[in-house]
Design a protein around this motif. Structure first.
Motif, PDB file in Angstrom:
ATOM      1  N   ASN A 818      55.156 107.775 -20.639  1.00 20.06           N
ATOM      2  CA  ASN A 818      54.670 108.324 -19.368  1.00 20.06           C
ATOM      3  C   ASN A 818      55.532 107.884 -18.185  1.00 20.06           C
ATOM      4  N   GLY A 819      56.847 107.796 -18.429  1.00 20.22           N
ATOM      5  CA  GLY A 819      57.775 107.448 -17.358  1.00 20.22           C
ATOM      6  C   GLY A 819      57.965 105.965 -17.128  1.00 20.22           C
ATOM      7  N   LEU A 820      57.340 105.114 -17.953  1.00 17.11           N
ATOM      8  CA  LEU A 820      57.431 103.663 -17.794  1.00 17.11           C
ATOM      9  C   LEU A 820      57.989 103.023 -19.055  1.00 17.11           C
ATOM     10  N   SER A 821      58.806 101.994 -18.861  1.00 22.53           N
ATOM     11  CA  SER A 821      59.318 101.227 -19.992  1.00 22.53           C
ATOM     12  C   SER A 821      59.334  99.754 -19.624  1.00 22.53           C
ATOM     13  N   THR A 822      59.019  98.908 -20.588  1.00 23.57           N
ATOM     14  CA  THR A 822      59.087  97.461 -20.350  1.00 23.57           C
ATOM     15  C   THR A 822      60.470  96.900 -20.664  1.00 23.57           C
ATOM     16  N   GLN A 823      61.364  97.747 -21.178  1.00 24.95           N
ATOM     17  CA  GLN A 823      62.735  97.303 -21.449  1.00 24.95           C
ATOM     18  C   GLN A 823      63.570  97.532 -20.193  1.00 24.95           C
ATOM     19  N   LEU A 824      63.899  96.463 -19.498  1.00 24.85           N
ATOM     20  CA  LEU A 824      64.606  96.559 -18.232  1.00 24.85           C
ATOM     21  C   LEU A 824      66.089  96.847 -18.458  1.00 24.85           C
ATOM     22  N   PRO A 825      66.775  97.382 -17.458  1.00 22.72           N
ATOM     23  CA  PRO A 825      68.188  97.742 -17.632  1.00 22.72           C
ATOM     24  C   PRO A 825      69.083  96.571 -18.044  1.00 22.72           C
ATOM     25  N   ASN A 826      68.741  95.355 -17.626  1.00 21.60           N
ATOM     26  CA  ASN A 826      69.558  94.191 -17.994  1.00 21.60           C
ATOM     27  C   ASN A 826      68.967  93.439 -19.177  1.00 21.60           C
ATOM     28  N   HIS A 827      68.168  94.118 -19.976  1.00 21.24           N
ATOM     29  CA  HIS A 827      67.490  93.526 -21.122  1.00 21.24           C
ATOM     30  C   HIS A 827      68.473  92.811 -22.059  1.00 21.24           C
ATOM     31  N   ASP A 828      68.221  91.532 -22.301  1.00 21.14           N
ATOM     32  CA  ASP A 828      68.969  90.738 -23.282  1.00 21.14           C
ATOM     33  C   ASP A 828      70.463  90.617 -22.982  1.00 21.14           C
ATOM     34  N   MET A 829      70.868  90.790 -21.725  1.00 17.80           N
ATOM     35  CA  MET A 829      72.273  90.581 -21.395  1.00 17.80           C
ATOM     36  C   MET A 829      72.591  89.082 -21.480  1.00 17.80           C
ATOM     37  N   THR A 830      73.687  88.758 -22.127  1.00 15.32           N
ATOM     38  CA  THR A 830      74.035  87.354 -22.363  1.00 15.32           C
ATOM     39  C   THR A 830      75.105  86.881 -21.389  1.00 15.32           C
ATOM     40  N   SER A 831      75.162  85.582 -21.206  1.00  6.78           N
ATOM     41  CA  SER A 831      76.123  84.990 -20.278  1.00  6.78           C
ATOM     42  C   SER A 831      77.474  84.745 -20.942  1.00  6.78           C
ATOM     43  N   TYR A 832      78.501  84.727 -20.126  1.00  4.20           N
ATOM     44  CA  TYR A 832      79.868  84.411 -20.536  1.00  4.20           C
ATOM     45  C   TYR A 832      80.083  82.936 -20.221  1.00  4.20           C
ATOM     46  N   LEU A 833      80.363  82.144 -21.256  1.00  7.70           N
ATOM     47  CA  LEU A 833      80.465  80.695 -21.092  1.00  7.70           C
ATOM     48  C   LEU A 833      81.819  80.147 -21.545  1.00  7.70           C
ATOM     49  N   ASP A 834      82.797  81.037 -21.732  1.00  9.53           N
ATOM     50  CA  ASP A 834      84.034  80.660 -22.404  1.00  9.53           C
ATOM     51  C   ASP A 834      84.848  79.585 -21.692  1.00  9.53           C
ATOM     52  N   ARG A 835      84.814  79.537 -20.370  1.00 14.19           N
ATOM     53  CA  ARG A 835      85.627  78.539 -19.676  1.00 14.19           C
ATOM     54  C   ARG A 835      85.002  77.144 -19.730  1.00 14.19           C
ATOM     55  N   GLY A 836      83.732  77.079 -20.097  1.00 10.78           N
ATOM     56  CA  GLY A 836      83.075  75.791 -20.203  1.00 10.78           C
ATOM     57  C   GLY A 836      82.661  75.230 -18.855  1.00 10.78           C
ATOM     58  N   PRO A 837      81.950  74.085 -18.870  1.00 16.29           N
ATOM     59  CA  PRO A 837      81.483  73.474 -17.623  1.00 16.29           C
ATOM     60  C   PRO A 837      82.641  73.059 -16.722  1.00 16.29           C
ATOM     61  N   THR A 838      82.330  72.794 -15.473  1.00 18.52           N
ATOM     62  CA  THR A 838      83.331  72.330 -14.518  1.00 18.52           C
ATOM     63  C   THR A 838      83.994  71.047 -15.028  1.00 18.52           C
ATOM     64  N   PRO A 839      85.326  71.028 -15.142  1.00 17.21           N
ATOM     65  CA  PRO A 839      85.997  69.800 -15.584  1.00 17.21           C
ATOM     66  C   PRO A 839      85.753  68.648 -14.616  1.00 17.21           C
ATOM     67  N   LYS A 840      85.732  67.435 -15.126  1.00 17.67           N
ATOM     68  CA  LYS A 840      85.500  66.247 -14.303  1.00 17.67           C
ATOM     69  C   LYS A 840      86.800  65.716 -13.691  1.00 17.67           C
ATOM     70  N   THR A 841      87.931  66.282 -14.079  1.00 13.06           N
ATOM     71  CA  THR A 841      89.224  65.822 -13.575  1.00 13.06           C
ATOM     72  C   THR A 841      89.543  66.467 -12.231  1.00 13.06           C
ATOM     73  N   ASP A 842      90.536  65.912 -11.519  1.00 15.46           N
ATOM     74  CA  ASP A 842      90.998  66.516 -10.273  1.00 15.46           C
ATOM     75  C   ASP A 842      91.684  67.846 -10.570  1.00 15.46           C
ATOM     76  N   SER A 843      91.558  68.774  -9.635  1.00  5.21           N
ATOM     77  CA  SER A 843      92.142  70.104  -9.850  1.00  5.21           C
ATOM     78  C   SER A 843      93.554  70.221  -9.295  1.00  5.21           C
ATOM     79  N   TYR A 844      94.029  69.178  -8.601  1.00  8.90           N
ATOM     80  CA  TYR A 844      95.411  69.212  -8.098  1.00  8.90           C
ATOM     81  C   TYR A 844      95.922  67.795  -7.904  1.00  8.90           C
ATOM     82  N   THR A 845      97.247  67.704  -7.794  1.00 11.12           N
ATOM     83  CA  THR A 845      97.900  66.445  -7.437  1.00 11.12           C
ATOM     84  C   THR A 845      98.539  66.610  -6.065  1.00 11.12           C
ATOM     85  N   ILE A 846      98.728  65.495  -5.380  1.00 13.40           N
ATOM     86  CA  ILE A 846      99.342  65.533  -4.056  1.00 13.40           C
ATOM     87  C   ILE A 846     100.833  65.820  -4.211  1.00 13.40           C
ATOM     88  N   LYS A 847     101.300  66.849  -3.480  1.00  9.91           N
ATOM     89  CA  LYS A 847     102.691  67.300  -3.633  1.00  9.91           C
ATOM     90  C   LYS A 847     103.616  66.748  -2.558  1.00  9.91           C
TER      91      LYS A 847
END
Length: 866
Positions: A818-847
């Motif tokens: 009747n025009g209604l669905s409980t399956q939302l457009p973003n149903h079961d969309m999964t996250s991209y985790l490939d880069r991993g958590p933020t590294p604990k190391t410094d992101s640059y050295t002093i040049k």
């Protein structure tokens, strides 16, 4: 007596047996997908809002669906169909729903529209961008009665606000593709009369649920999680209510729960309930790590659940200081794209399924971009949520054309920013709020900042505008094409590298032998001035990629670690070719690093090399520009983009020496004689250690067509709106793509699906919707849209002289009643985790250390902010 006892026992057992059933039938707040079973027809029709109006011959569609979307990339946007369009839908409420609250949520319409339910006007919305909601509780009829919702929408370029007569400056023919009607998702919400409100300020004047973290400690993986929920009591009596919160991790495990205590809320009253708790063992949202939590905010009365709202969000820590952007205690230089908010595709416009939004936005991350700056207007919720999942930071604008505004136009912009902040403040990927596409006044900046401080004081987001270099109010800034440096607020280029290049053009030595820069233009600059030299907008792929290297180098050498005042980076305009303002020979803009079908150009891989690190290079890569299928008489320069210190070139194992380095990343090998076989680039560090390699092989003669489908990982849904992508390649006998083949491919489609096709250089309509379309450089990509019946979809591709190919796709059942669905457009969309958590190391050295000489000279050259 015994009979009486037996009767009592029987009644008791009957009652106990029905308790679970009664409990299972208790009312539960529900959010419905309201996209199915719509009808539309362009034109204005008298009494089309009435229940009795005959719409039998109207076009049946599943939303999202812009009525003129088939024109995308077929025409210049100035030629898109505009005017009045009507949408109608019949629906029924679920059985048993009476005396409840019913709300309709539109993620957006274009441009202005009046909404009717069962013949009665319930509201209007006019800004053409933002989501809005309406309370239709008093107009809808209960099951089994049918309800009719109708919208009269006007997408005229010159549409004016009814109350003021002012136009909307972002309803603009240069940058805002006019996809008219209902190009975004629609939802129906049913709640009880004591409920948590929706974050839809326009019309409803409500702010919903606000989730944020404070006292974030990255090292100990902890934070204080706060939930603030606006609740409303529409019962006729006072209620004693309690807010409880449950937090679930990305795998659905409950990790914590807490409550905010009980309060009384009088009839007709609106209050904000709060709860918070210190939570440990958190995963922090980060670049390329779209870790999201599910937060349930639950209302209880007398221990019974009366309302529950689910919020998907992530937790991260930000700072904006010392001219740097800091994410989770690690400095990150902005590297990304200024992308048109429409994010459009050929023949379907912006109205794509959620998985296809992820497809595009994940590609940005895979190119090593860390931020997308949506241009001019607020993006739709689907793209915002997609960036959450793929780990892509966002700069979210309100609405603007160029320059500051005043009067009614400024009020429109302020209202849009307010609505956008309220609607999107739980999305962790939004890092910047952008108040204008050019400098705005200090009082205007103060006003915008006050809105942020009112509705999102704890979101960890900087608010600013383009330019604003010396502003004391803006928290970030940056010009369009220049290199700005700062030791105070971050300055990053809001768009750079506007050059254009068609994917079909490799170089001057490859079919169709396009000479770099040739083509001219029929278009003008944004300000209306004539394009005096169109050669930068008609590049080949090789020179376009080289220009990308040249332009990024300017920001790279001023990155954090290179001095007291630094550049926070910049965003390249644009990621995917767009049906908006152009300066080259085609009728659309080709400055993307991928084409309109998201097939990469060489520029995509160049950025992948240059951007692989938070600031400094952390992972080495190399890419050989072009292909290795020429003729024996060809002698040409070979270009390699590499993050190494030196690059050596080999042909069939024989060294051709080391390339000439320029702009840090570009290595040129002059006058290389082609010979069939393997072309290899080997990159070395300063100590001569191999850090990366790249290859190109000579493909054999074209032999067959290869079809490769891309669909929603959860299945190709028969909902009338899902889309499948199919890569079409011409390959040799060994399966290698033939990089100079441009064969015309003929397709035939059978099954309950609609042909959408692709795009290629050719006729004036760019082959849009054509069932005959050429590959370009050995590859193209086409789309088909699902029907509403599960079916086997057969696609055959053939071409003269090539072996044909066939694939079968199966569409899955989609439940809608009747025009209604409980399956939302973003149903079961999964996250991209490939880069991993933020590294604990410094992101640059002093040049280097700052000297007065270098400070003053760079200031004079760049026009920077101290």
């Amino acid at each position: 007596m015994n009979k009486a006892k037996l009767l009592i026992v029987f009644l008791l057992l009957f009652f106990l047996s029905t308790v679970p059933k009664l409990q299972s039938q208790e009312f539960k707040r529900t959010k419905f997908n309201f996209n199915s079973d719509w009808k539309l027809k362009p034109g204005d029709f008298k009494n089309a809002q009435e229940v009795s109006f005959n719409d039998q011959n109207w076009q049946s569609v599943t939303l999202p669906y812009a009525y003129n979307q088939k024109e995308t990339f077929q025409k210049e946007i100035t030629d898109f169909t505009t005017g009045i369009v009507w949408y109608r839908k019949a629906f029924k409420l679920p059985e048993g729903i009476t005396n409840k609250k019913v709300f309709i949520e539109f993620e957006g319409i274009r441009q202005g529209g009046i909404i009717y339910v069962n013949g009665q006007k319930v509201g209007m919305h006019e800004n053409g961008v933002m989501a809005f909601g309406l309370d239709i509780s008093k107009l809808v009829k209960p099951y089994p009665f049918e309800n009719i919702i109708a919208l009269r929408i006007d997408n005229d370029w010159k549409y004016k606000e009814k109350a003021t007569g002012a136009s909307y400056r972002w309803n603009n023919t240069n940058f805002n593709v006019n996809l008219g009607g209902i190009p975004k998702n629609v939802y129906l919400h049913i709640t009880d009369k004591l409920y948590q409100t929706l974050p839809l300020y326009s019309n409803l004047k409500t702010t919903g649920v606000y989730v944020y973290a404070k006292d974030i400690d990255i090292n100990s993986a902890s934070a204080s999680v706060h939930v603030e929920s606006e609740i409303k009591n529409e019962f006729n009596t006072t209620k004693t209510v309690e807010l409880e919160v449950e937090v679930y991790d990305i795998n659905g495990n409950k990790i914590d729960a807490f409550s905010g205590g009980k309060i009384n809320i009088s009839k007709g009253e609106t209050k904000i309930l709060k709860a918070n708790k210190d939570v440990s063992d958190l995963h922090f949202w980060s670049w390329g790590y779209g870790y999201l939590y599910t937060v349930k905010s639950i209302l209880k009365v007398d221990g019974k659940i009366v309302d529950e709202v689910i919020t998907k969000t992530g937790f991260r820590k930000t700072a904006f200081k010392n001219g740097e952007v800091v994410l989770n205690d690690r400095v990150i230089q902005i590297k990304g794209y200024a992308q048109r908010t429409s994010n459009e595709w050929p023949a379907i416009g912006m109205s794509v399924p959620a998985w296809l939004s992820d497809f595009t936005n994940r590609m940005m991350v895979e190119s090593n971009a860390n931020l997308v700056r949506w241009m001019h207007v607020t993006p739709w919720k689907q793209d915002i949520e997609s960036c959450d999942r793929v780990g892509l930071m966002q700069a979210m604008p309100a609405g603007d054309a160029e320059r500051d505004s005043k009067g009614a136009n400024w009020k429109q912009r302020v209202s849009l920013m307010r609505d956008a902040i309220i609607y999107n403040r739980n999305n962790p990927s939004i890092i910047f709020y952008e108040c204008g596409n050019e400098v705005i006044s200090e009082p205007h900046m103060f006003e915008m900042k006050s809105i942020r401080n009112t509705y999102d004081p704890n979101g960890g987001r900087a608010i600013g505008s383009r330019e604003m270099l010396d502003s004391q109010e803006a928290e970030y800034g940056g010009e369009m094409l220049y290199i700005n440096k700062s030791a105070r607020k971050p300055l990053w280029a809001t768009e750079y590298s506007r050059d254009e290049g068609l994917r079909k053009y490799w170089d001057e030595f490859s079919p169709p032998y396009h000479k770099d820069g040739e083509g001219g233009t029929t278009h003008a600059n944004v300000n209306g001035s004539k394009v005096k030299d169109a050669s930068p907008y008609n590049r080949n792929q090789d020179s376009h990629a080289i220009e990308n290297v040249t332009r990024w180098y300017d920001y790279y050498i001023e990155r954090p670690g290179t001095g007291h005042r630094v550049s926070s980076g910049g965003v390249n305009i644009i990621f995917s070719d767009t049906n908006t303002h152009f300066r080259g020979a085609e009728n659309y803009r080709r400055s993307g690093e991928v084409d309109p079908m998201r097939i990469p150009k060489d520029g995509f891989f160049a950025h992948q090399v240059m951007w692989d690190g938070w600031v400094d290079i952390e992972n080495h890569r190399s890419h050989i520009i072009g292909h290795w299928n020429y003729t024996k008489d060809v002698v040409k320069n070979i270009y390699v983009v590499s993050s190494g210190e030196k690059v050596e070139l080999f042909i069939n194992g024989k060294s051709k020496g080391f390339g000439k380095q320029s702009k840090q990343f570009l290595f040129t090998f002059e006058s290389i004689q082609w010979e069939a076989g393997e072309l290899k680039a080997v990159s070395y560090d300063i100590n001569g250690k191999v850090v990366s390699e790249a290859y190109k092989l000579t493909a054999g003669k074209p032999f067959e067509i290869k079809l490769t489908p891309h669909t929603n990982p959860k299945g190709f849904m028969a909902n009338g709106a899902d889309v499948a992508l199919i890569d079409v390649e011409v390959v040799d006998k060994n399966g290698n793509r033939c990089p100079i083949d441009n064969s015309l491919i003929e397709f035939s489609l059978k099954g309950d699906a609609t042909w959408l096709g692709g795009i290629a250089k050719g006729p004036e309509d760019n082959y849009i919707l054509s069932e005959k379309i050429p590959v370009e450089n050995g590859i193209n990509r086409i789309m088909i849209r699902s029907g509403i019946k599960p079916d086997n979809i057969n696609l055959i591709a053939k071409s003269k002289g090539l072996k044909s190919s066939k694939i079968t796709l199966n569409t899955s059942f989609f439940e809608s009643n009747n025009g209604l669905s409980t399956q939302l457009p973003n149903h079961d969309m999964t996250s991209y985790l490939d880069r991993g958590p933020t590294p604990k190391t410094d992101s640059y050295t002093i040049k280097k250390k700052t000297s007065f000489y270098s400070f003053s000279n760079s200031f004079i050259k760049s026009g920077n902010c101290i």
